[in-house]
Design a protein around this motif. Structure first.
Motif, mmCIF file in Angstrom:
data_model
loop_
_atom_site.group_PDB
_atom_site.id
_atom_site.type_symbol
_atom_site.label_atom_id
_atom_site.label_comp_id
_atom_site.label_asym_id
_atom_site.label_seq_id
_atom_site.Cartn_x
_atom_site.Cartn_y
_atom_site.Cartn_z
ATOM 1 N N MET A 194 0.710 -1.318 0.150
ATOM 2 C CA MET A 194 0.039 -0.067 -0.166
ATOM 3 C C MET A 194 0.925 1.192 0.069
ATOM 4 N N GLU A 195 1.908 1.082 1.070
ATOM 5 C CA GLU A 195 2.783 2.417 1.068
ATOM 6 C C GLU A 195 3.249 2.643 -0.423
ATOM 7 N N HIS A 196 3.774 1.642 -0.838
ATOM 8 C CA HIS A 196 4.445 1.523 -2.245
ATOM 9 C C HIS A 196 3.550 1.908 -3.474
ATOM 10 N N LEU A 197 2.299 1.303 -3.311
ATOM 11 C CA LEU A 197 1.357 2.069 -4.363
ATOM 12 C C LEU A 197 1.229 3.640 -4.076
ATOM 13 N N GLU A 198 1.134 4.217 -2.957
ATOM 14 C CA GLU A 198 0.722 5.358 -2.723
ATOM 15 C C GLU A 198 1.905 6.089 -3.293
ATOM 16 N N LEU A 199 3.275 5.793 -3.153
ATOM 17 C CA LEU A 199 4.249 6.723 -3.364
ATOM 18 C C LEU A 199 4.372 6.650 -4.818
ATOM 19 N N PHE A 200 4.064 5.458 -5.472
ATOM 20 C CA PHE A 200 4.187 5.376 -7.053
ATOM 21 C C PHE A 200 3.408 6.382 -7.721
ATOM 22 N N PHE A 201 1.985 6.232 -7.291
ATOM 23 C CA PHE A 201 1.014 7.245 -7.995
ATOM 24 C C PHE A 201 1.447 8.571 -7.570
ATOM 25 N N SER A 203 4.243 9.943 -7.045
ATOM 26 C CA SER A 203 5.359 10.600 -7.555
ATOM 27 C C SER A 203 5.107 10.699 -9.055
ATOM 28 N N ILE A 204 4.245 9.943 -9.572
ATOM 29 C CA ILE A 204 3.988 10.070 -11.075
ATOM 30 C C ILE A 204 3.119 11.104 -11.355
ATOM 31 N N PHE A 205 1.936 11.174 -10.649
ATOM 32 C CA PHE A 205 0.893 12.183 -11.001
ATOM 33 C C PHE A 205 0.788 13.574 -10.329
ATOM 34 N N ILE A 206 0.890 13.511 -8.818
ATOM 35 C CA ILE A 206 0.740 14.574 -7.895
ATOM 36 C C ILE A 206 1.949 15.508 -7.846
ATOM 37 N N ASP A 207 3.275 14.492 -7.377
ATOM 38 C CA ASP A 207 4.317 15.376 -7.364
ATOM 39 C C ASP A 207 5.162 15.288 -8.658
ATOM 40 N N ASN A 208 4.600 15.285 -9.879
ATOM 41 C CA ASN A 208 5.303 15.072 -11.180
ATOM 42 C C ASN A 208 6.496 15.945 -11.364
ATOM 43 N N MET A 209 7.579 15.542 -11.750
ATOM 44 C CA MET A 209 8.731 16.353 -11.697
ATOM 45 C C MET A 209 8.572 17.497 -12.394
ATOM 46 N N VAL A 210 8.090 17.428 -13.827
ATOM 47 C CA VAL A 210 8.009 18.624 -14.619
ATOM 48 C C VAL A 210 6.823 19.530 -14.153
ATOM 49 N N PHE A 211 5.562 18.899 -14.076
ATOM 50 C CA PHE A 211 4.687 19.895 -13.695
ATOM 51 C C PHE A 211 4.391 20.415 -12.291
ATOM 52 N N ALA A 212 5.030 19.736 -11.282
ATOM 53 C CA ALA A 212 4.738 20.361 -10.156
ATOM 54 C C ALA A 212 6.163 21.151 -9.482
ATOM 55 N N THR A 213 7.354 20.527 -9.926
ATOM 56 C CA THR A 213 8.698 20.950 -9.099
ATOM 57 C C THR A 213 9.551 21.521 -10.338
ATOM 58 N N PHE A 214 9.037 21.475 -11.606
ATOM 59 C CA PHE A 214 9.665 22.057 -12.592
ATOM 60 C C PHE A 214 11.548 21.558 -12.865
#
Lengths: 246, 229
Positions: free
Chosen positions: A1-8, A10-21
């Motif tokens: 569960m922890e893994h799944l949460e981190l996975f999604f 980092s892909i969508f919410i903290d997306n490297m390009v869109f959230a942190t440039f």
């Protein structure tokens, strides 16, 4: 569960390009064609998956305060975290070189498809950013660090793939001349980032929400507590009165 | 005596004055027509994430100014002894050392701000402007010219950062450097008395991209030579 949460996350919410440039330079420079974008994206996933766990080990066993305790009790008080920039970037630069040599030796076809992108990646902010965020977010285990590296790489891959596809299409539309090329790419990325913000609701009640309630929330809860106390006092008073009356 | 004077003259001929036209161009060019962010597309990563407030933008601009100015001189002094095969690693080490200095200074004198900038100070290391200027300029030119080039490019970067930070803070929270300039939103003074509201959207990260896009638009419509096709 922890893994799944981190996975999604980092892909969508903290997306490297869109959230942190992170990795914007190569994101803008190499996104003119979908095929090259895929090559660079794959290389970023690959290098992040190698360097983030490696830097996690480095952070846990060398740099962090008290990390040197395994050498003996007299080393336990050392805090080398001020060296983390230089250590991380050295690890990344050497790993990229090493990966390049190994891939060239054992899989020439992969080497050809990654091509010039591998050396370029050593100075991609997304790679160093991955390691620095791994450190500042206190990723707990090696498995989670690997997960974080791979998933944020996938997020970056998705972003560059999407913008490359859009840029291939937008060549046929009539963009105002001064905006053509770079300008419209910036605005498009901004719009995509707004779109990605809607993923923020995907994991409500995630660790961030619990760790840091906003000041508004704090004030609201304080108010509610005060109201409850007031009500309780009033109730007590009323009860006392009725008791006295009786 | 005449001979000495003549010799001096001969020595002086190849030497340019410190601020010759060519050298001045090194500083002024990156400010406008060759701006690192809007034209060369370098160093965008860190430029966007920290511009929600003017103060953070200024600190970032000054940090990059220091790192790029000093780093360019160091690389330029070492340019003849760096083997070209390992030059990237040498450059990274030089930048990383300078960035550590900046980071420690910020932690000592402006702790709150360094918390706010978090990993983005560290990301100066991989700021493409720095590697780009090392590769393109410092490895081929003398220290003084490299210094001017570094200062010029960092200033061009800083100007965009400060413009973006200015608009985002002014429109987003109605303050500049933390000082309320448009009146008090709660007490309803100043502009807020007329029904003006802060646009909280300006504080979110996508708006940084759109503001930079608009700056590019303005710049390129003023100078048609920069238009891409």
């Amino acid at each position: 569960m922890e893994h799944l949460e981190l996975f999604f996350k980092s892909i969508f919410i903290d997306n490297m390009v869109f959230a942190t440039f992170l990795g914007m330079c190569s994101y803008l420079a190499v996104s003119k064609k979908v095929s090259t974008a895929i090559g660079l994206g794959a290389a970023v996933i690959f290098v992040l998956a190698v360097t983030v766990p490696l830097n996690w080990l480095l952070d846990q066993y060398v740099l962090r305060e008290g990390a040197l305790a395994w050498l003996g009790p007299e080393y336990a008080s050392y805090d080398l975290s001020f060296l983390s920039f230089i250590m991380f970037i050295a690890t990344i630069a050497t790993m990229v070189q090493l990966v390049e040599i190994v891939v060239e030796k054992f899989s020439p076809s992969l080497y050809n498809s990654l091509g010039i992108f591998l050396p370029l990646i050593a100075v991609n902010c997304a790679i160093l950013g991955g390691s620095l965020f791994m450190q500042s977010r206190d990723i707990a285990t090696l498995g989670l660090a690997l997960n974080y590296g791979v998933s944020s790489g996938i997020g970056w891959f998705l972003a560059i793939l999407a913008i490359a596809a859009i840029r291939e299409k937008i060549r046929y539309s009539s963009v105002p001349a001064p905006l053509r090329g770079l300008g419209i790419t910036f605005i498009l990325t901004g719009l995509m980032a707004i779109g990605f913000m809607s993923f923020g609701g995907m994991l409500t009640g995630g660790d961030e929400g619990n760790a840091k309630p906003s000041t508004e929330q704090v004030e609201n809860t304080k108010k509610i507590e005060q109201d409850v106390k007031k009500l309780a006092k009033e109730k007590e008073a009323v009860e006392l009165k009725t008791a006295l009356n009786q | 005596m005449a001979e000495v004077a003549e010799q001096e003259e001969i020595v002086k001929v190849p030497k340019e004055p410190l601020f010759s036209k060519k050298n001045r161009k090194l500083i002024t060019d990156p400010l406008t027509d060759n701006n690192p962010i809007t034209i060369q597309v370098l160093g965008i990563c860190s430029a966007l994430a920290i511009t929600a407030q003017l103060k953070a933008s200024i600190v970032m601009a000054v940090s990059v100014l220091f790192v790029l100015g000093v780093g360019n001189v160091v690389i330029s002094l070492m340019r003849n002894i760096i083997p070209s095969k390992i030059r990237i690693i040498v450059q990274l080490i030089v930048v990383a050392a300078l960035v550590i200095i900046v980071d420690l200074v910020l932690k000592a004198f402006a702790y709150e701000l360094s918390k706010e900038l978090s990993v983005f100070i560290g990301l100066i290391i991989t700021n493409c402007i720095i590697m780009g200027r090392f590769e393109a300029f410092a490895l081929a030119n003398g220290p003084w010219k490299s210094f001017l080039d570094g200062i010029g490019n960092a200033a061009g970067y800083g100007i965009i950062l400060i413009i973006v930070g200015f608009f985002r803070e002014l429109l987003g929270s109605g303050t500049l450097l933390g000082i309320a300039v448009l009146g008090d939103p709660i007490e309803k003074t100043g502009l807020y008395a007329l029904g003006y509201e802060n646009n909280g959207f300006m504080l979110l990260s996508p708006m940084a991209l759109i503001v930079v896009g608009l700056i590019i638009w303005v710049q390129r419509s003023r100078n048609k030579a920069l238009i891409e096709d």
